[in-house]
Design a protein around this motif. Sequence first.
Motif, PDB file in Angstrom:
ATOM      1  N   PHE A 108      -8.935  -1.905  -2.380  1.00 48.60           N
ATOM      2  CA  PHE A 108      -9.227  -1.336  -3.843  1.00 48.60           C
ATOM      3  C   PHE A 108      -8.646   0.117  -4.013  1.00 48.60           C
ATOM      4  N   ILE A 109      -8.207   0.319  -5.385  1.00 48.57           N
ATOM      5  CA  ILE A 109      -8.200   1.725  -5.800  1.00 48.57           C
ATOM      6  C   ILE A 109      -8.975   1.947  -6.890  1.00 48.57           C
ATOM      7  N   ASP A 110      -9.671   3.177  -6.775  1.00 51.36           N
ATOM      8  CA  ASP A 110     -10.256   3.689  -8.255  1.00 51.36           C
ATOM      9  C   ASP A 110      -9.343   4.449  -8.946  1.00 51.36           C
ATOM     10  N   PRO A 126       0.824  -1.105   0.011  1.00 55.37           N
ATOM     11  CA  PRO A 126      -0.029  -0.120   0.039  1.00 55.37           C
ATOM     12  C   PRO A 126       0.830   1.324  -0.081  1.00 55.37           C
ATOM     13  N   THR A 127       1.913   1.106   0.454  1.00 57.54           N
ATOM     14  CA  THR A 127       2.981   2.631   0.648  1.00 57.54           C
ATOM     15  C   THR A 127       3.131   2.886  -0.680  1.00 57.54           C
ATOM     16  N   THR A 128       3.319   2.168  -1.875  1.00 62.04           N
ATOM     17  CA  THR A 128       3.612   2.494  -3.242  1.00 62.04           C
ATOM     18  C   THR A 128       2.119   3.252  -3.626  1.00 62.04           C
ATOM     19  N   ILE A 129       1.219   2.497  -3.291  1.00 64.40           N
ATOM     20  CA  ILE A 129      -0.194   3.421  -3.842  1.00 64.40           C
ATOM     21  C   ILE A 129      -0.371   4.741  -3.021  1.00 64.40           C
ATOM     22  N   PHE A 130       0.041   4.900  -1.759  1.00 57.84           N
ATOM     23  CA  PHE A 130       0.025   6.186  -1.122  1.00 57.84           C
ATOM     24  C   PHE A 130       0.978   6.936  -1.597  1.00 57.84           C
ATOM     25  N   GLU A 131       2.019   6.613  -1.969  1.00 57.11           N
ATOM     26  CA  GLU A 131       3.112   7.629  -2.723  1.00 57.11           C
ATOM     27  C   GLU A 131       2.352   8.228  -3.991  1.00 57.11           C
ATOM     28  N   ALA A 132       1.700   7.218  -4.814  1.00 56.78           N
ATOM     29  CA  ALA A 132       1.303   7.647  -6.229  1.00 56.78           C
ATOM     30  C   ALA A 132       0.107   8.523  -5.908  1.00 56.78           C
ATOM     31  N   ILE A 133      -0.652   8.536  -4.866  1.00 51.86           N
ATOM     32  CA  ILE A 133      -1.988   8.978  -4.697  1.00 51.86           C
ATOM     33  C   ILE A 133      -1.513  10.407  -4.163  1.00 51.86           C
ATOM     34  N   ALA A 134      -0.537  10.554  -2.984  1.00 53.68           N
ATOM     35  CA  ALA A 134      -0.207  11.714  -2.608  1.00 53.68           C
ATOM     36  C   ALA A 134       0.359  12.828  -3.454  1.00 53.68           C
ATOM     37  N   LEU A 135       1.458  12.024  -4.499  1.00 57.13           N
ATOM     38  CA  LEU A 135       2.133  13.050  -5.217  1.00 57.13           C
ATOM     39  C   LEU A 135       1.491  13.128  -6.585  1.00 57.13           C
ATOM     40  N   ALA A 168      -6.689   9.387  -0.020  1.00 56.03           N
ATOM     41  CA  ALA A 168      -7.398   9.951  -1.392  1.00 56.03           C
ATOM     42  C   ALA A 168      -6.529  10.979  -1.927  1.00 56.03           C
ATOM     43  N   ILE A 169      -6.758  11.379  -3.033  1.00 53.87           N
ATOM     44  CA  ILE A 169      -6.135  12.915  -3.459  1.00 53.87           C
ATOM     45  C   ILE A 169      -6.925  13.953  -2.726  1.00 53.87           C
ATOM     46  N   ALA A 170      -6.223  14.932  -2.721  1.00 56.39           N
ATOM     47  CA  ALA A 170      -6.957  16.328  -2.152  1.00 56.39           C
ATOM     48  C   ALA A 170      -8.196  16.530  -2.608  1.00 56.39           C
ATOM     49  N   VAL A 226      -0.809  -1.511 -17.823  1.00 58.79           N
ATOM     50  CA  VAL A 226      -1.644  -0.453 -17.665  1.00 58.79           C
ATOM     51  C   VAL A 226      -1.100   0.843 -16.928  1.00 58.79           C
ATOM     52  N   LYS A 227      -1.353   1.891 -17.505  1.00 61.93           N
ATOM     53  CA  LYS A 227      -0.882   3.018 -16.743  1.00 61.93           C
ATOM     54  C   LYS A 227      -2.010   3.595 -16.095  1.00 61.93           C
ATOM     55  N   LEU A 228      -2.338   3.863 -14.858  1.00 64.22           N
ATOM     56  CA  LEU A 228      -3.048   4.309 -13.901  1.00 64.22           C
ATOM     57  C   LEU A 228      -2.977   5.672 -13.307  1.00 64.22           C
ATOM     58  N   ALA A 229      -3.734   6.228 -13.108  1.00 63.83           N
ATOM     59  CA  ALA A 229      -3.817   7.713 -12.469  1.00 63.83           C
ATOM     60  C   ALA A 229      -4.649   7.296 -11.197  1.00 63.83           C
ATOM     61  N   PRO A 230      -4.115   6.804 -10.076  1.00 67.85           N
ATOM     62  CA  PRO A 230      -4.824   6.452  -9.016  1.00 67.85           C
ATOM     63  C   PRO A 230      -5.674   7.639  -8.097  1.00 67.85           C
ATOM     64  N   HIS A 231      -6.696   7.510  -7.687  1.00 64.59           N
ATOM     65  CA  HIS A 231      -7.451   8.717  -6.995  1.00 64.59           C
ATOM     66  C   HIS A 231      -7.729   8.606  -5.496  1.00 64.59           C
TER      67      HIS A 231
END
Length: 106
Positions: free
Chosen positions: A41-43, A4-13, A98-100, A26-31
């Motif tokens: 899950f991620i959306d 999950p830390t990878t996902i946290f990083e992608a969402i935060a930044l 989640a993103i801001a 796939v290339k995803l823009a995680p929200h």
Amino acid sequence: MTAPTTIFEAIALQKCLMATYNKMVVKLAPHILYTRHDEMFIDAVTVEREGRPPRELKLGTFKLAGLNDVSVMDETFEAMYGLYNEGDDKYKGVTLFAIAPESAAA
């Protein structure tokens, strides 16, 4: 399973993720990262599938257990509030990160 830390990083930044999902790259823009039935899950908006842009941008749901070879890319994305609604009922009480919010992003 993806850390999950990878996902946290992608969402935060607000950086894209590259991953393999259902045997496709796939290339995803995680929200948002959330739980449902005790699973994570991620959306995310699919930016590319097998190196090509999708016919239309839409928010998809991806089970973390199904994401493989996940990496954070240097490529950033803009939050897509037309596709993502942080107030959606399915996120109430289960959001992990989640993103801001749209109001804070302005």
